[in-house]
Design a protein around this motif. Sequence first.
Motif, PDB file in Angstrom:
ATOM      1  N   PRO A  43       0.829  -1.206   0.000  1.00  0.00           N
ATOM      2  CA  PRO A  43       0.000   0.000   0.000  1.00  0.00           C
ATOM      3  C   PRO A  43       0.862   1.255   0.000  1.00  0.00           C
ATOM      4  CG  PRO A  43       0.057  -0.944   2.185  1.00  0.00           C
ATOM      5  CD  PRO A  43       0.800  -1.884   1.300  1.00  0.00           C
ATOM      6  N   SER A  44       0.245   2.373  -0.259  1.00  0.00           N
ATOM      7  CA  SER A  44       0.944   3.649  -0.289  1.00  0.00           C
ATOM      8  C   SER A  44       1.591   3.943   1.062  1.00  0.00           C
ATOM      9  CB  SER A  44      -0.065   4.738  -0.631  1.00  0.00           C
ATOM     10  OG  SER A  44       0.596   5.818  -1.183  1.00  0.00           O
ATOM     11  N   GLY A  45       2.836   4.382   1.019  1.00  0.00           N
ATOM     12  CA  GLY A  45       3.521   4.763   2.246  1.00  0.00           C
ATOM     13  C   GLY A  45       4.162   3.622   3.001  1.00  0.00           C
ATOM     14  N   GLY A  47       6.849   2.028   2.233  1.00  0.00           N
ATOM     15  CA  GLY A  47       8.306   2.063   2.174  1.00  0.00           C
ATOM     16  C   GLY A  47       8.917   1.480   0.914  1.00  0.00           C
ATOM     17  N   LYS A  48       8.128   1.313  -0.127  1.00  0.00           N
ATOM     18  CA  LYS A  48       8.656   0.717  -1.366  1.00  0.00           C
ATOM     19  C   LYS A  48       9.730   1.600  -1.995  1.00  0.00           C
ATOM     20  CE  LYS A  48       4.558   0.697  -3.319  1.00  0.00           C
ATOM     21  NZ  LYS A  48       3.683   1.278  -2.303  1.00  0.00           N
ATOM     22  N   THR A  49       9.399   2.870  -2.148  1.00  0.00           N
ATOM     23  CA  THR A  49      10.367   3.778  -2.768  1.00  0.00           C
ATOM     24  C   THR A  49      11.618   3.899  -1.904  1.00  0.00           C
ATOM     25  OG1 THR A  49       8.568   4.994  -3.809  1.00  0.00           O
ATOM     26  CG2 THR A  49      10.662   6.127  -3.642  1.00  0.00           C
ATOM     27  N   THR A  50      11.409   3.960  -0.601  1.00  0.00           N
ATOM     28  CA  THR A  50      12.551   4.030   0.308  1.00  0.00           C
ATOM     29  C   THR A  50      13.471   2.836   0.099  1.00  0.00           C
ATOM     30  OG1 THR A  50      11.080   5.099   1.902  1.00  0.00           O
ATOM     31  CG2 THR A  50      13.179   4.282   2.743  1.00  0.00           C
ATOM     32  N   LEU A  51      12.897   1.664  -0.010  1.00  0.00           N
ATOM     33  CA  LEU A  51      13.705   0.456  -0.193  1.00  0.00           C
ATOM     34  C   LEU A  51      14.493   0.526  -1.504  1.00  0.00           C
ATOM     35  CD1 LEU A  51      14.433  -2.292   0.983  1.00  0.00           C
ATOM     36  CD2 LEU A  51      12.541  -3.284  -0.297  1.00  0.00           C
ATOM     37  N   PHE A  87      11.952   6.226 -12.037  1.00  0.00           N
ATOM     38  CA  PHE A  87      11.262   6.822 -10.902  1.00  0.00           C
ATOM     39  C   PHE A  87       9.758   6.834 -11.073  1.00  0.00           C
ATOM     40  CE2 PHE A  87      15.545   8.289 -10.786  1.00  0.00           C
ATOM     41  CZ  PHE A  87      15.859   8.175  -9.453  1.00  0.00           C
ATOM     42  N   GLN A  88       9.130   6.963  -9.920  1.00  0.00           N
ATOM     43  CA  GLN A  88       7.674   6.995  -9.855  1.00  0.00           C
ATOM     44  C   GLN A  88       7.114   8.162 -10.673  1.00  0.00           C
ATOM     45  OE1 GLN A  88       6.737   6.687  -5.779  1.00  0.00           O
ATOM     46  NE2 GLN A  88       4.568   6.345  -6.093  1.00  0.00           N
ATOM     47  N   PHE A  89       7.773   9.306 -10.586  1.00  0.00           N
ATOM     48  CA  PHE A  89       7.332  10.460 -11.356  1.00  0.00           C
ATOM     49  C   PHE A  89       8.356  10.698 -12.445  1.00  0.00           C
ATOM     50  CE2 PHE A  89       5.922  10.837  -6.993  1.00  0.00           C
ATOM     51  CZ  PHE A  89       4.567  10.756  -7.199  1.00  0.00           C
TER      52      PHE A  89
HETATM   53  N1  LIG Z   1      12.102  12.348   2.089  1.00  0.00           N
HETATM   54  C1  LIG Z   1      11.330  11.907   3.091  1.00  0.00           C
HETATM   55  N2  LIG Z   1      11.386  12.502   4.295  1.00  0.00           N
HETATM   56  C2  LIG Z   1      10.614  12.078   5.317  1.00  0.00           C
HETATM   57  N3  LIG Z   1       9.769  11.051   5.253  1.00  0.00           N
HETATM   58  C3  LIG Z   1       9.669  10.407   4.090  1.00  0.00           C
HETATM   59  C4  LIG Z   1      10.440  10.797   2.943  1.00  0.00           C
HETATM   60  N4  LIG Z   1      10.141   9.973   1.921  1.00  0.00           N
HETATM   61  C5  LIG Z   1       9.228   9.105   2.405  1.00  0.00           C
HETATM   62  N5  LIG Z   1       8.943   9.350   3.690  1.00  0.00           N
HETATM   63  C6  LIG Z   1       8.025   8.583   4.546  1.00  0.00           C
HETATM   64  O1  LIG Z   1       8.465   7.249   4.581  1.00  0.00           O
HETATM   65  C7  LIG Z   1       7.386   6.349   4.449  1.00  0.00           C
HETATM   66  C8  LIG Z   1       7.603   5.440   3.265  1.00  0.00           C
HETATM   67  O2  LIG Z   1       7.579   6.225   2.087  1.00  0.00           O
HETATM   68  P1  LIG Z   1       7.801   5.632   0.636  1.00  0.00           P
HETATM   69  O3  LIG Z   1       7.866   6.777  -0.302  1.00  0.00           O
HETATM   70  O4  LIG Z   1       8.976   4.712   0.661  1.00  0.00           O
HETATM   71  O5  LIG Z   1       6.464   4.834   0.411  1.00  0.00           O
HETATM   72  P2  LIG Z   1       5.939   4.077  -0.898  1.00  0.00           P
HETATM   73  O6  LIG Z   1       5.682   2.674  -0.492  1.00  0.00           O
HETATM   74  O7  LIG Z   1       6.871   4.302  -2.023  1.00  0.00           O
HETATM   75  O8  LIG Z   1       4.568   4.794  -1.148  1.00  0.00           O
HETATM   76  P3  LIG Z   1       3.841   5.123  -2.538  1.00  0.00           P
HETATM   77  O9  LIG Z   1       3.178   3.874  -2.992  1.00  0.00           O
HETATM   78  O10 LIG Z   1       2.871   6.183  -2.163  1.00  0.00           O
HETATM   79  O11 LIG Z   1       4.897   5.604  -3.472  1.00  0.00           O
HETATM   80  C9  LIG Z   1       6.134   7.193   4.338  1.00  0.00           C
HETATM   81  O12 LIG Z   1       5.516   7.226   5.599  1.00  0.00           O
HETATM   82  C10 LIG Z   1       6.631   8.557   3.947  1.00  0.00           C
HETATM   83  O13 LIG Z   1       5.811   9.543   4.509  1.00  0.00           O
END
Ligand SMILES: Nc1ncnc2c1ncn2[C@@H]1O[C@H](COP(=O)(O)OP(=O)(O)OP(=O)(O)O)[C@@H](O)[C@H]1O
Lengths: 356, 288
Positions: A43-45, A47-51, A87-89
Amino acid sequence: MARIDLEHIRHAYGAKPKSENDYALKEVHHEWNDGGAYALLGPSGCGKTTLLNIISGLINPSEGRILFDGKDVTHLSTQDRNIAQVFQFPVIYDTMTVYDNLAFPLRNRHVPETEVDRRVKEIIEMIGLGGWAGKKAQGLTADQKQKISLGRGLVRSDVSAILFDEPLTVIDPEMKWVLRSQIKRLHKQFGFTMVYVTHDQTEALTFADKVVVMYDGQIVQIGTPAELFERPRHTFVGYFIGSPGMNVLPAKIDGSTATIGDETIALNFRPEIKSGAKTELGIRPEFVAIGREGMPVAISKVEDIGRHKIVRARFADQLISIILDEDGEIPAEPRIAFDQKAINIYADSWRVGGEA
Amino acid sequence: MEKTWNNKAWFMVLPVLVLVAFSAVIPLMTVVNYSVQDTFGNNEFFWAGTDWYVDVLTSDRFWDALTRNLIFSAIILAIEIPLGIIIALNMPKKGLGVPVCLVLMALPLLIPWNVVGTIWQVFGRVDIGLLGHTLEMLGVNYNYVQNPIDAWVTLIVMDVWHWTSLVVLLCYAGLVSIPDAYYQAAKIDGASRWSVFRYIQLPKMKRVLLIAFLLRFMDSFMIYTEPFVVTGGGPGNSTTFLSIDLVKMAIGQFDLGPAAALSIIYFLIILLLSWIFYTVMTTSDAQS
Ligand SMILES: Nc1ncnc2c1ncn2[C@@H]1O[C@H](COP(=O)(O)OP(=O)(O)OP(=O)(O)O)[C@@H](O)[C@H]1O
Ligand SMILES: [Mg+2]
């Protein structure tokens, strides 16, 4: 072309994480096999992008190590890791032409111009922008920009891994299908390790050998599409995969019987449950049979969605979904039975016992 | 988008037109009026036609001053634009440093022109000024009252000190509007620091740079207060810019006719050059 090991990776965006909730990635310990195709679903948020950013080196993890083919790359820069990421965008270089955009990653690495030309021409055809090579990227539409973004990720043939962060979201369905099969073909041809983030579970299930499901900063399950379907390790996977998701019903477990409301259900195994844990029974709508035998239900709604019908009903004061064949009949006093083999038991949301 | 023609819309613009008429057009026309007449006092005016224009355009005095103006603006732009970009690139993007830097940058902009002039006039004096005195002690022969080069250096340093901040702030505004994803993509693509500047930062700053360039050009071309306060146009005529010359002519010698003609010419030059710069810079934008 590398195996990627993530060793006890944790990451917090804030400087001084105090509680577990301050971590965007709670603990990821996992290996991505060389040449594997992984779909990352969640789901959104979660941590996928973070990983992905940690793998590519755009973010340094707060804790843990990253190894490529056994070599520690935790402190190597993105450039030195030789990874492509989409990237996502979409990101495009406005002032360059479509051609130069695609050539950019190659030229920066001093690839000979003849090779650049060959690769760029191939990719430009692949993403369906054949006639656009000389156009400035500025005036392009959103989906063309996304294609260029995707193309820049695919143009290098020698990368260790390609990370895709929902690369096809704004692309129309037909083109999506084409691009997906092209990516698959390139993957076969070059054998790079591939991690593909998507929200779309059909995309994930058809695309990847292994599906990685993330939830709340953790990887909750890695498995083949069939494993995720039949044996969700976490109730979240049950809900998230499948349409409709798994029925998860609060149940009392006693030895090898489960009790839901007044109904008792025999299990084919004895789950071991720590006392005090919240226990639930999970059963997919596909494995609930409706007929004259079994436990009574009250039907509230039937949705006909073509190939089959989805029956929404109340069972032991819980809502339950049942999938019924298109020509299936619902008797006057309907009863349901669970397929014993398809029952999963959860303690505090994690699956217990039974065969894997 | 389709635009519908609406006659009533003119009423909305009317107040602005009236304001502009009173604040700009009418004074300008008075000047035009002076520029084509001659007088021997007593409020008696004679038609002089284009005589004053011919006088001005054929005088060495005009061409010398114009050349000084052009050189001054060119030097100012050549220093302030690159310096402004470099400073903006090195400003912090987040954290406590941001407000601190912004305030520091804004400070010179808040000081009125004549005060800037006075500050530097005192600062640079050999007898009591900190800068002038220090240079003297170091054995550097610096005297803006007697040496034309020193006078120019003082004016340029002053202007750079006063106005580079404007370029910095404009560029900074352009830079912070760039999403992180661009820098991340550049890293993935293996872009060098120069490529990041050339293909990401510069394109994003282009619009604000155009504004910065035009503002600094127009403003430096009209420079008056600082040389008036610091050098008074000297030594000799070495810092007599068009504006200073104009005032000398109009107030010092009370030659209203030539002064008016010079004003109009001055105005047209600025208008023309600004238009040329604007057109050149925006068409190169449209082509790309
Ligand atoms: N640059 C940042 N600074 C602070 N918090 C962040 C940052 N980027 C992401 N987060 C937080 O880290 C968590 C994981 O974010 P991430 O972008 O990895 O999610 P995601 O799975 O990629 O979501 P989505 O599907 O919406 O892209 C979220 O709670 C987000 O708010
Ligand atoms: Mg994301």
